[in-house]
Write a protein that holds these residues in place. Structure first.
Motif, short mmCIF file in Angstrom:
data_model
loop_
_atom_site.label_atom_id
_atom_site.label_comp_id
_atom_site.label_asym_id
_atom_site.label_seq_id
_atom_site.Cartn_x
_atom_site.Cartn_y
_atom_site.Cartn_z
N VAL A 273 -13.08 -65.33 8.45
CA VAL A 273 -13.88 -64.78 7.34
C VAL A 273 -13.56 -63.31 7.11
CG1 VAL A 273 -16.22 -64.24 6.59
CG2 VAL A 273 -15.72 -66.46 7.63
N ASP A 274 -13.34 -62.57 8.19
CA ASP A 274 -13.02 -61.15 8.06
C ASP A 274 -11.66 -60.94 7.41
OD1 ASP A 274 -13.57 -58.25 8.77
OD2 ASP A 274 -11.69 -58.56 9.86
N ARG A 275 -10.69 -61.73 7.80
CA ARG A 275 -9.33 -61.56 7.28
C ARG A 275 -9.15 -62.18 5.91
NH1 ARG A 275 -4.36 -60.09 9.67
NH2 ARG A 275 -2.53 -60.97 8.66
N TYR A 276 -9.88 -63.28 5.64
CA TYR A 276 -9.73 -64.00 4.36
C TYR A 276 -11.11 -64.14 3.70
CZ TYR A 276 -5.34 -65.24 6.67
OH TYR A 276 -4.13 -65.20 7.33
N PRO A 277 -11.71 -63.05 3.26
CA PRO A 277 -13.07 -63.12 2.70
C PRO A 277 -13.18 -64.00 1.46
CG PRO A 277 -12.06 -60.98 2.26
CD PRO A 277 -11.18 -61.68 3.25
N ALA A 278 -12.08 -64.15 0.73
CA ALA A 278 -12.08 -65.02 -0.45
C ALA A 278 -11.20 -66.24 -0.21
CB ALA A 278 -11.62 -64.24 -1.68
N GLY A 279 -11.00 -66.62 1.05
CA GLY A 279 -10.08 -67.68 1.40
C GLY A 279 -10.53 -69.06 0.98
N SER A 280 -9.61 -70.00 1.03
CA SER A 280 -9.89 -71.37 0.60
C SER A 280 -10.92 -72.06 1.48
CB SER A 280 -8.60 -72.20 0.59
OG SER A 280 -7.68 -71.71 -0.35
N ALA A 362 -8.98 -51.39 0.72
CA ALA A 362 -8.94 -51.22 -0.73
C ALA A 362 -7.84 -51.97 -1.45
CB ALA A 362 -8.83 -49.72 -1.06
N THR A 363 -6.96 -52.68 -0.73
CA THR A 363 -5.85 -53.36 -1.41
C THR A 363 -6.35 -54.44 -2.37
OG1 THR A 363 -4.23 -52.92 0.33
CG2 THR A 363 -3.84 -54.85 -1.03
N HIS A 364 -5.77 -54.46 -3.55
CA HIS A 364 -6.10 -55.47 -4.55
C HIS A 364 -5.59 -56.83 -4.08
CE1 HIS A 364 -6.30 -57.56 -8.40
NE2 HIS A 364 -6.93 -56.51 -8.93
N PRO A 365 -6.36 -57.91 -4.25
CA PRO A 365 -5.89 -59.23 -3.82
C PRO A 365 -4.56 -59.64 -4.45
CG PRO A 365 -8.25 -59.30 -4.28
CD PRO A 365 -7.76 -57.95 -4.73
N ARG A 366 -4.26 -59.13 -5.65
CA ARG A 366 -2.98 -59.47 -6.27
C ARG A 366 -1.82 -58.72 -5.63
NH1 ARG A 366 -1.75 -63.50 -7.99
NH2 ARG A 366 -0.27 -62.65 -9.52
N ASP A 367 -2.13 -57.76 -4.74
CA ASP A 367 -1.10 -57.06 -3.97
C ASP A 367 -1.10 -57.52 -2.51
OD1 ASP A 367 -0.14 -55.51 -6.07
OD2 ASP A 367 -1.65 -53.96 -5.77
N ALA A 368 -1.59 -58.72 -2.27
CA ALA A 368 -1.66 -59.25 -0.92
C ALA A 368 -0.27 -59.33 -0.30
CB ALA A 368 -2.31 -60.63 -0.92
N THR A 369 -0.20 -59.07 0.99
CA THR A 369 1.03 -59.21 1.76
C THR A 369 0.77 -60.17 2.90
OG1 THR A 369 0.54 -57.40 3.28
CG2 THR A 369 1.63 -56.82 1.21
N ALA A 370 1.81 -60.46 3.67
CA ALA A 370 1.63 -61.35 4.82
C ALA A 370 0.69 -60.73 5.85
CB ALA A 370 2.98 -61.65 5.46
N VAL A 375 -8.69 -57.32 -0.69
CA VAL A 375 -10.15 -57.53 -0.65
C VAL A 375 -10.68 -57.67 -2.07
CG1 VAL A 375 -10.53 -56.36 1.54
CG2 VAL A 375 -10.53 -55.03 -0.56
N PRO A 376 -11.58 -58.63 -2.29
CA PRO A 376 -12.20 -58.75 -3.61
C PRO A 376 -13.10 -57.54 -3.87
CG PRO A 376 -13.23 -60.24 -2.04
CD PRO A 376 -12.05 -59.66 -1.34
N LEU A 377 -13.39 -57.29 -5.13
CA LEU A 377 -14.18 -56.12 -5.51
C LEU A 377 -15.54 -56.12 -4.83
CD1 LEU A 377 -14.30 -53.57 -7.23
CD2 LEU A 377 -15.23 -54.97 -9.10
N SER A 378 -16.17 -57.28 -4.70
CA SER A 378 -17.50 -57.34 -4.08
C SER A 378 -17.46 -56.85 -2.64
CB SER A 378 -18.03 -58.78 -4.13
OG SER A 378 -17.13 -59.67 -3.46
N ARG A 379 -16.41 -57.18 -1.92
CA ARG A 379 -16.27 -56.71 -0.54
C ARG A 379 -15.98 -55.21 -0.51
NH1 ARG A 379 -14.54 -59.83 4.26
NH2 ARG A 379 -14.18 -58.30 5.90
N LEU A 380 -15.14 -54.75 -1.42
CA LEU A 380 -14.82 -53.32 -1.47
C LEU A 380 -16.07 -52.51 -1.80
CD1 LEU A 380 -12.92 -50.91 -1.47
CD2 LEU A 380 -12.17 -51.56 -3.76
N GLN A 381 -16.93 -53.02 -2.66
CA GLN A 381 -18.15 -52.30 -3.00
C GLN A 381 -19.03 -52.05 -1.77
OE1 GLN A 381 -19.45 -55.02 -6.05
NE2 GLN A 381 -18.82 -53.64 -7.72
N GLN A 382 -19.00 -52.96 -0.81
CA GLN A 382 -19.78 -52.80 0.41
C GLN A 382 -19.21 -51.71 1.32
OE1 GLN A 382 -19.86 -56.66 2.27
NE2 GLN A 382 -20.59 -57.68 0.43
N ASN A 383 -17.91 -51.45 1.19
CA ASN A 383 -17.24 -50.48 2.07
C ASN A 383 -16.62 -49.33 1.27
OD1 ASN A 383 -17.46 -52.07 4.66
ND2 ASN A 383 -16.28 -53.53 3.43
N ALA A 384 -17.17 -49.04 0.10
CA ALA A 384 -16.54 -48.08 -0.80
C ALA A 384 -16.45 -46.69 -0.19
CB ALA A 384 -17.30 -48.04 -2.12
#
Length: 637
Positions: A273-280, A362-370, A375-384
């Motif tokens: 959950v921590d590594r893939y907050p918006a995971g499948s 702060a990395t945008h999910p569309r810039d995900a790397t291996a 992180v989705p915006l909702s998660r970033l808002q919690q740690n802004a």
């Protein structure tokens, strides 16, 4: 008609699995230079690459801080080993530059005060290549040495170029540069350079050809640097080569979920959950954590099986918690020593640099790397607040990389200060950051905190696409297909999508599949290839799309067996859509394909009822077992 919308266990170690071919490598990392600026990361890069290569069956010669005298000995010994090797690999990290189109690597004791000293004090790359040419096999060269002329005005000469020059290749060579020829690469903001870090996160991927691996490396480095560095390769290989010859499996994300459910381990599920907050599988993992149960988890495997699965994921993902779990839980495991070496090379969370903390938060999910899913915006808002602090420090310490300003802008926007965020995005975009350009264009299109200006937004997309942004290419292609704000240009739109696809964009590849199935690009027969490639590259909707074509024979020959394989891969990777459709709307699939799925589940040992093409409780239970801990790559290969 249905609409299409946009772990494997091997009992051989890799040295044993690759015993049919002899693999040798020379790995050099030069950091501690005597007469010029030291480099922080090449030592670490070489150490970490050597551990990875040894684990993949290479006989590795590792040299840290090679002097000119040591280079001479290394070349002789390397040439002797190369003579009888099937695969020969050279990895060099350190200072390097070009003079008159020839590349030179710099020994740590080089003393250069004028241009005439270059040939005497440095080593021409060709000397190492000639040693490799003694092999008739595959020859791989990785150069993380594209840093600028380290001697400055001492050899200020028009013949001295930026970075490294392109090398002409004899047969069976692959040259991989940390960045494009005639450009310079960055040393990185963590333990490793951007290039080597990406290599380390892709090199263990099972069943992946080296050319495909380099697409992933290039995509990750481009994302991590905001387009300021783009790895490049030049190949004359006459056969394919895989570092890890194991059968192709599923993504790291799905593997982690499979193992966590199989182990019934809350710590592993929390890690997921921590590594893939918006995971499948995020909803299923959270449900387990909240209730302590999950639906029809597979019976636990035997210990040897579980040990091997955890090891394969731990070293592929380089997740420190997984390696620590492996070492503590299986103290007598055969790979314990390699795991401990990996642990010694992976920084602890408390030792993370400001740059790494900024990227993680702060990395945008569309810039995900291996390494970093974004992180989705909702998660970033919690740690802004924490993200703003880390990204401010990273931007200050690494002013040559505007990407940290772009990440600071995203964190600032998440904190609610859009006016300040736009100022930061403009700054980063003006200095070439691709994510900042795309974000500004999207804010403008939506009229968010600025007046809409379609022409300006389009110009930003054009600039970002030219710089290599796949999102910009896709958005520009959609604009050209729709023809609302500019004249429609389907031909250019398809060209942009194909460029993004060729460079590794799974979403662009999927979109090409949709266009192909509709007869707008290449023809229906090409749609299947696009969907399969999209799925392999991470767009899980490609599995279902490919299965539909195979099931119906839409533009291709029907193939229920292959459709079943696509469905089971997708059932393990997607958000549960395939499982729900197979169990609640099975009439959408032909009985032949349902029978093929049942047959594979029976082979896996999860389905004991009749293979009759009909749904039922036993079929549902078998699919749930498959999704929740029971994926078996060997069944599908």
């Amino acid at each position: 008609m249905r609409l299409i919308f946009v772990f494997c266990v091997l009992w051989l170690n890799f040295a044993g699995a690759a015993k049919a071919e002899t693999r040798v490598a020379l790995v050099i990392g030069n950091s501690d230079y005597k007469n010029i600026a030291t480099l922080e990361n090449p030592r670490n890069d070489a150490l970490d690459i050597s551990v990875a290569l040894e684990g993949l069956g290479f006989d590795v010669t590792l040299e840290i801080d090679a002097t000119q005298a040591r280079f001479a000995n290394l070349i002789t010994a390397f040439g002797e080993k190369a003579k009888s090797a099937d695969v020969v690999l050279l990895y060099y990290a350190g200072h390097g530059f070009q003079v008159d189109g020839r590349n030179y690597v710099v020994p740590t004791d080089a003393a250069i005060s004028k241009a005439a000293d270059v040939t005497r004090e440095t080593l021409q790359l060709d000397q190492l290549l000639r040693a490799m040419e003694r092999s008739d096999g595959v020859k791989l060269v990785f150069l993380d040495a594209c840093r600028d002329n380290p001697f400055g005005v001492a050899i200020e000469d028009p013949r001295v170029g930026k970075g490294l020059a392109r090398v002409g290749t004899a047969a069976n060579f692959l040259f991989s540069y940390a960045t494009q020829p005639d450009n310079v690469a960055y040393d990185g903001t963590g333990r490793n350079s951007f290039f080597t870090e990406a290599m380390l996160h892709h090199i263990y991927t099972a069943g992946q050809d080296v050319a495909q691996m380099m697409i992933g490396v290039r995509r990750d480095v481009l994302a991590a640097t905001g387009g300021k560095q783009i790895p490049w390769e030049n190949s004359s290989l006459t056969r394919s080569f895989q570092f890890n010859i194991s059968p192709e499996t599923i993504s790291e994300e799905s593997m982690l979920y499979q193992i966590a459910v199989d182990e019934r381990d809350p710590d592993l599920l929390n890690l997921y959950v921590d590594r893939y907050p918006a995971g499948s599988h995020a909803a299923e993992a959270l449900a387990f954590l909240e209730t302590g149960t999950q639906t029809r988890a597979i019976e636990r495997r035997d210990e040897a099986d579980r040990t091997q699965r955890l090891w394969e994921l731990a070293r592929r993902s380089r997740m420190r918690p997984l390696l620590e779990l492996y070492v503590s839980r299986y103290p007598d495991a055969p790979n314990r020593q390699e795991a401990e070496r990996l642990l010694s090379n992976i920084p602890r969370p408390e030792d993370a640099t400001a740059g790494k903390i900024c990227e993680r938060l702060a990395t945008h999910p569309r810039d995900a790397t291996a390494e970093n899913e974004g992180v989705p915006l909702s998660r970033l808002q919690q740690n802004a607040v924490a993200a703003i602090q880390a990204c401010s420090a990273a931007a200050s310490r690494t002013p040559e990389l505007p990407h940290y300003v772009a990440l600071l802008a995203r964190a600032t926007a998440a904190a609610g200060d859009l006016e300040r965020a736009i100022v930061l995005y403009r700054d980063a975009a003006s200095r070439g950051d691709l994510r900042a350009m795309v974000s500004l264009a999207q804010l403008n299109e939506n009229g968010t905190a600025m007046k809409k200006d379609s022409a300006w937004a389009l110009a930003l997309y054009e600039q970002a696409a030219k710089g290599g942004s796949h999102d910009a290419m896709i958005n520009l292609a959609i604009t050209l297909l729709e023809g609302r704000t500019v004249a429609a240009d389907p031909a250019r739109a398809i060209t942009l999508l194909k460029q993004a696809s060729d460079e590794g964009s799974a979403k662009a590849t999927f979109n090409l599949g949709v266009l192909a199935q509709d007869g707008m690009a290449d023809g229906p027969e090409a749609a299947l290839e696009y969907f399969e490639r999209a799925a392999r590259d991470g767009e899980v909707a490609g599995y279902r799309a490919a299965a539909i074509l195979l099931d119906e024979g839409r533009g291709i020959s029907r193939n229920p067996s292959k459709a079943a394989t696509m469905l089971l891969r997708g059932a393990a990777e997607d958000r549960g859509d395939i499982l729900r459709q197979l169990t609640t709307a099975s009439d959408q699939w032909s009985p032949d394909t349902i029978r093929a799925v049942q047959g594979l589940l029976k082979e896996a040992g999860y389905y004991a009822a009749a293979v009759d093409g009909l749904p039922g409780p036993s079929f549902t239970a078998a699919l749930e077992k498959w999704r929740n801990g029971g994926f078996e790559a060997a069944i599908l290969n």
